[in-house]
Structures are given as C-alpha cells and as structure tokens.
Design a protein around this motif. Structure first.
Motif, short mmCIF file in Angstrom:
data_model
loop_
_atom_site.label_atom_id
_atom_site.label_comp_id
_atom_site.label_asym_id
_atom_site.label_seq_id
_atom_site.Cartn_x
_atom_site.Cartn_y
_atom_site.Cartn_z
N ALA A 34 0.83 -1.21 0.00
CA ALA A 34 0.00 0.00 0.00
C ALA A 34 0.86 1.26 0.00
CB ALA A 34 -0.93 -0.02 1.21
N SER A 37 2.30 2.06 -3.19
CA SER A 37 1.31 2.60 -4.12
C SER A 37 0.93 4.04 -3.81
CB SER A 37 0.05 1.73 -4.08
OG SER A 37 0.35 0.39 -4.43
N PHE A 48 -6.88 -0.32 0.58
CA PHE A 48 -6.03 -0.97 -0.42
C PHE A 48 -6.17 -2.49 -0.32
CE2 PHE A 48 -2.07 -3.06 -1.58
CZ PHE A 48 -1.75 -2.49 -2.80
#
Length: 366
Positions: A34, A37, A48
């Motif tokens: 996560a 990202s 996520f």
C-alpha cells in the motif's frame, strides 16, 4: 536468501494468541504494498487491502485465511511493533541484499517527519545513513525525545556493518565521541567544522588564513568549475596533513588532516564566496573532494525523494510507533525502487507502482 516476508515473521508479536486472526508478516506485506502505491494513512491501507485482495492472494501469495485485516487491526499492529526491532531487521535485509564495497562513502544526516508533529510534541526526527555509490538507505534511527543527533549517531553506527568506509557528517556530528566511534569501526571520517566547536573552528580557520608562500605550498589542492544557467561556481579544495600544531590533536581519534573548501559564485554580475572547514582522518585530496562533493546526495537524493516523490512530510500519522514504522516501510520502498534497474526514473517507477500491479510486484518481490 530470506525474503522480506520471512524477515517480517521475525518480529515479536505481543497479541493474545487466541485472538490473532491475521499474521503479522501478512499485515506488513499489505502495508508495504500500500505504501509503495502512495497510500498515506492506516485507513487507506485497509482500503487498499480490500481492493487488491485477489492480487494479494493470487500474485503476492498471501494466505489471508480470515480475509483481509480491517484498518483498525492494521493500525493496532503497526502501533504494537517495536520500531527498533523493525529497524534492525531492515538493516539485516539491506546487508543481505547489497554488498557495500570497501571504501564506500556513507553520508549521515537527519530529517524530521513534519506531519508527525503536534501541539504537544515535536515531529519524529530520523537520522539516516545513505550509501552514495549504491544510492540506498543503509539504516536510520529515531532521535529520543528531548535529545538530538549527537546521541543518535553513535547508536546508528553501532547497528551498521561497514567496511573501511569514509563517513561524512554535517556540523551536528562533529564531536570527539563520534569520531571515536567511527574509528572503532575501522572507518574514516570527514566532519564539517563550525562554531559548535568554537576553539577548533577558530584554530583551523586561522590556520588556513596564513598567507605565507611556503605554507601555502604545503597544502594539497584541487579545483572544480561548474557553469550552467548563467551561474558559475568555482570550488577550491585545500587539505593539510600537518596536525602537529593543533593543541587538541590527541583528543580526536585518528585525526590526520584539516580541510577547507572555498566556493566562489558568479551570477548576474554579482560575486560572493564562502569558506567551509573540516576535520578528517583521511590524507588523500581526491578522497576529501569526493567526500565533500557527495555528502549532499543524502539531502538532494534521499530526503528530496522522500518528500517530493513519497510525500514523507505530508503523512500526518501522529502515533509514534505507527509513524516511525510506516517511515521504515517508505524507506524499504525507496530502496527497492532504486535497486530495481529498468532504466526509468524514480518518479516514473513510483507512478507505475501506483497503477500497475505487475510492476509493483516486480519492484517489491522480484
């Protein structure tokens, strides 16, 4: 070679065993993916996990036997993990993943997580060690409350396994005890010298101001010239290996030289100059030049990337353990992206990690 997940498995889990539904290693892998990202909050890590549940199971290989953990569970685990142990595992993983060659330049500097500050407490301040040639973080450590980098740097040095490296530190780290700790590790140092060491600073400043021609001829010299965008900067490097005159020479471990850098800048018809002074255990002018010139890569490469690309300062998590542990995850992501060689810039890699599941997998787990 152990995987990141196997390192995560080594973390102490203080939860009541009968109530544990999610492995600590799987929660950290989810959080890592996560953060890679671009996620900034614990709630977003939970979101996520829900959105990428199939990818996490089928591609990353997580079991998720009880489904994906809620953001509350993720938050409790990140707050429970001991950052010092997590940091130690991070350093072990780096040492396994990269062979830092003998003679590397290691730069140490601090950075505050500004988003972690509140009216009651200052933000978390992390001191990092950055390997110039490899371009990665070797480790970092948090300054204790009501403390500063002077106490944190020796602790960080003790955690790192370095091989005859040249360690550079800015003004705060110019301390006799720090020079001693570096020497114990059989490494060399180049420490910036300013008014926080008033006696040494004034002595070295006066020493380099001697205009006698015979004295000037004893100095080792090097010069660089950078021209661009209407700006010209000349840097003159001077190194003296004569330390016999220095009254405190025996108080600085392995002291071998003093350095000075004179920078002269011409821009838009104006000129200004400054002089900087250094205390060092090296005698080679080329090593001195490289140490001084590359020190700022920790600021221009690491800290800039963490702020601009990873939005380090924007993260407003204030629970101390959680904020520090997510900061460690961001630095794992930084290292993985730097280590993943595909010809793309770090900014481009970060964008692809946000949108491309396959690319994110390759960066983190290949």
């Amino acid at each position: 070679m152990k995987t990141l997940k196997e390192y995560f498995n080594e973390l102490n889990d203080n939860r009541q065993s009968g109530k544990v539904k999610h492995l600590i290693s799987e929660i950290l892998v989810i959080a890592l993916c996560a953060v890679c990202s671009g996620v900034q909050t614990v709630f977003e890590i939970g979101e996520f996990a829900e959105v990428k549940k199939d990818w996490l199971k089928n591609e990353v290989g997580l079991l998720l036997e009880n489904g994906v953990p809620s953001h509350d569970t993720i938050g409790r685990v990140l707050a429970m993990i001991n950052p010092k142990q997590f940091q130690s595992l991070f350093i072990s993983w780096i040492e396994q993943s990269l062979n830092i060659p003998t003679g590397s330049y290691i730069h140490i500097d601090g950075k505050t997580l500004r988003g972690s500050a509140s009216e009651q407490s200052r933000g978390i301040h992390l001191v990092s060690a950055f390997a110039h040639e490899a371009g990665v973080v070797l480790g970092q450590i948090k300054c204790a409350e009501k403390s500063n980098e002077i106490t944190a740097i020796p602790e960080l040095l003790n955690l790192l396994k370095l091989k005859s490296s040249i360690i550079t530190i800015d003004v705060m780290g110019c301390q006799k005890e720090i020079a001693k700790e570096i020497t114990k590790k059989k490494c060399d140092y180049v420490l910036a010298l300013k008014e926080n060491q008033p006696a040494a600073y004034n002595d070295v400043k006066d020493y380099f101001s001697i205009e006698d021609k015979d004295f000037q001829n004893t100095l080792l010299r090097f010069e660089t010239l950078d021209i661009g965008h209407g700006r010209e900067e000349k840097r003159e490097y001077f190194l003296s290996t004569n330390i016999n005159w220095f009254a405190d020479k025996n108080k600085w471990a392995n002291l071998k030289s003093f350095g000075m850098v004179k920078s002269t800048v011409r821009c838009k018809g104006k000129q200004y100059s400054e002089k900087r002074y250094f205390i060092s255990s090296i005698e080679d002018i080329n090593e001195f030049v490289t140490a001084v010139r590359t020190h700022w890569t920790i600021e221009n490469t690491l800290h800039w990337s963490l702020d601009v690309i990873f939005r380090d300062d924007e993260c407003q998590i204030r629970e101390k353990n959680t904020a520090e542990n997510i900061a460690i995850l961001r630095r794992i992501c930084f290292n993985r992206m730097k280590m993943y060689q595909n010809g793309k810039t770090l900014k481009r890699k970060k964008m692809l990690c946000t949108f491309d599941d396959s690319f994110r997998f390759n960066v983190l787990f290949s």
